[in-house]
Design an enzyme around this catalytic site. Structure first.
Site, mmCIF file in Angstrom:
data_model
loop_
_atom_site.group_PDB
_atom_site.id
_atom_site.type_symbol
_atom_site.label_atom_id
_atom_site.label_comp_id
_atom_site.label_asym_id
_atom_site.label_seq_id
_atom_site.Cartn_x
_atom_site.Cartn_y
_atom_site.Cartn_z
ATOM 1 N N MET B 1 0.799 -1.248 0.006
ATOM 2 C CA MET B 1 -0.043 0.210 0.050
ATOM 3 C C MET B 1 0.976 1.248 0.004
ATOM 4 O O MET B 1 0.754 2.027 -0.763
ATOM 5 C CB MET B 1 -0.844 0.036 1.177
ATOM 6 C CG MET B 1 -2.149 -0.857 1.196
ATOM 7 S SD MET B 1 -3.175 -0.915 2.684
ATOM 8 C CE MET B 1 -4.149 0.668 2.524
ATOM 9 N N ASP B 2 1.762 1.502 1.041
ATOM 10 C CA ASP B 2 2.371 2.557 0.925
ATOM 11 C C ASP B 2 3.554 2.827 0.105
ATOM 12 O O ASP B 2 4.257 1.885 -0.267
ATOM 13 C CB ASP B 2 2.905 2.767 2.510
ATOM 14 C CG ASP B 2 1.885 2.629 3.757
ATOM 15 O OD1 ASP B 2 0.887 3.230 3.660
ATOM 16 O OD2 ASP B 2 2.250 1.823 4.825
ATOM 17 N N GLU B 3 3.345 4.000 -0.606
ATOM 18 C CA GLU B 3 4.512 4.440 -1.366
ATOM 19 C C GLU B 3 4.002 3.680 -3.084
ATOM 20 O O GLU B 3 4.913 3.920 -3.852
ATOM 21 C CB GLU B 3 5.891 4.242 -1.042
ATOM 22 C CG GLU B 3 6.132 4.898 -0.013
ATOM 23 C CD GLU B 3 7.666 4.975 0.670
ATOM 24 O OE1 GLU B 3 8.627 5.260 -0.243
ATOM 25 O OE2 GLU B 3 7.737 4.671 1.627
#
Lengths: 166, 166
Positions: B1-3
């Site tokens: 999810m993140d980045e």
């Protein structure tokens, strides 16, 4: 987690007894889910209970689960994989329940998911649907709802898990 | 999810700017993590931010991610697998963020974990450590911290993912 490490059935029975006077010694017939044993007009309440914050926070342990998982860690990399995503209010409760009862399991080895698309050698689960597409060895952990299934290697309790795997 | 789907870096920069007047146009040098660009006396604050409830709830989208994931679903079974377990306060935020921005992803296809021990054909990730022990094809999604890595098939944005996979 549920019906393998933690006991949601006991909690259901407690809540039904508290709210509707359904007897506490409710026996679940082989092959049945708990809601099939609840009077019809309240047999969808288990879904309300399960969606309530806190439901999963204080479940009792399945007998022998803590000691067995600790023992398995001597020989295996143990992951806790829970189909928690259907009930998003359970996520934090399950995390904190594990931190309380299984503090020796790192966050790296915890997984909350929908489908259990994991790549491990062995899966211990009470739901045979989680064995579909799984390539490793499967151990069906006995629970009332799976008692009629005969196509799987079965373990009736955590001692039998240890007898097979250690 | 993140980045990859969501942009925590932009949120960090916003919070540092708000609380410590660190300039909003902070550029991260190739190979560095954001905290390596923050003055030393406050460079562990990112850990406090990330542990705060709400941090992950209103992250901006990485450009093109929604449209690309929707497109990928025409050909693939798409799972969202996030290493969220290190930050238990993120679990509910991430769930609701996904429900808001990716409502076409079923809860069955969401997984919050520590180590990404998943059994899929392809993994798109910004962290090469998640490719260890993974048997399928890997696509390294460009982020400042991974810009110096050369051993992986790289995608610089979601259009490049679609070009390769569709």
């Amino acid at each position: 987690m549920d019906e393998v490490l933690a006991d949601p059935i006991k909690k259901f029975i407690h809540l039904y007894n508290r709210d509707y006077d359904v007897p506490l010694d409710l026996q679940i017939e082989p092959g049945n889910e708990i809601y099939q044993h609840i009077p019809e007009h309240i047999n969808n309440k288990w879904f309300d209970y399960i969606n309530e914050k806190g439901f999963f926070r204080d479940l009792e342990l399945i007998e022998g689960s803590v000691e067995a998982v600790k023992k398995l860690q001597e020989k295996y990399e143990v992951y806790i994989v829970s189909a928690a995503m259907e009930f998003p209010n359970s996520l934090e409760d399950k995390y904190h329940w594990l931190a309380e009862h299984f503090p020796f399991i790192s966050w790296k080895n915890i997984m909350f998911c929908g489908e259990k698309i994991v790549n491990t050698d062995i899966m211990i689960d009470d739901r045979a649907k989680n064995f579909i597409d799984f390539k490793g060895r499967t151990l069906l952990f006995t629970s009332p709802h799976n008692l009629l299934l005969t196509d799987y290697e079965r373990v009736n309790n955590w001692q039998e898990v240890l007898d097979k795997l250690m």
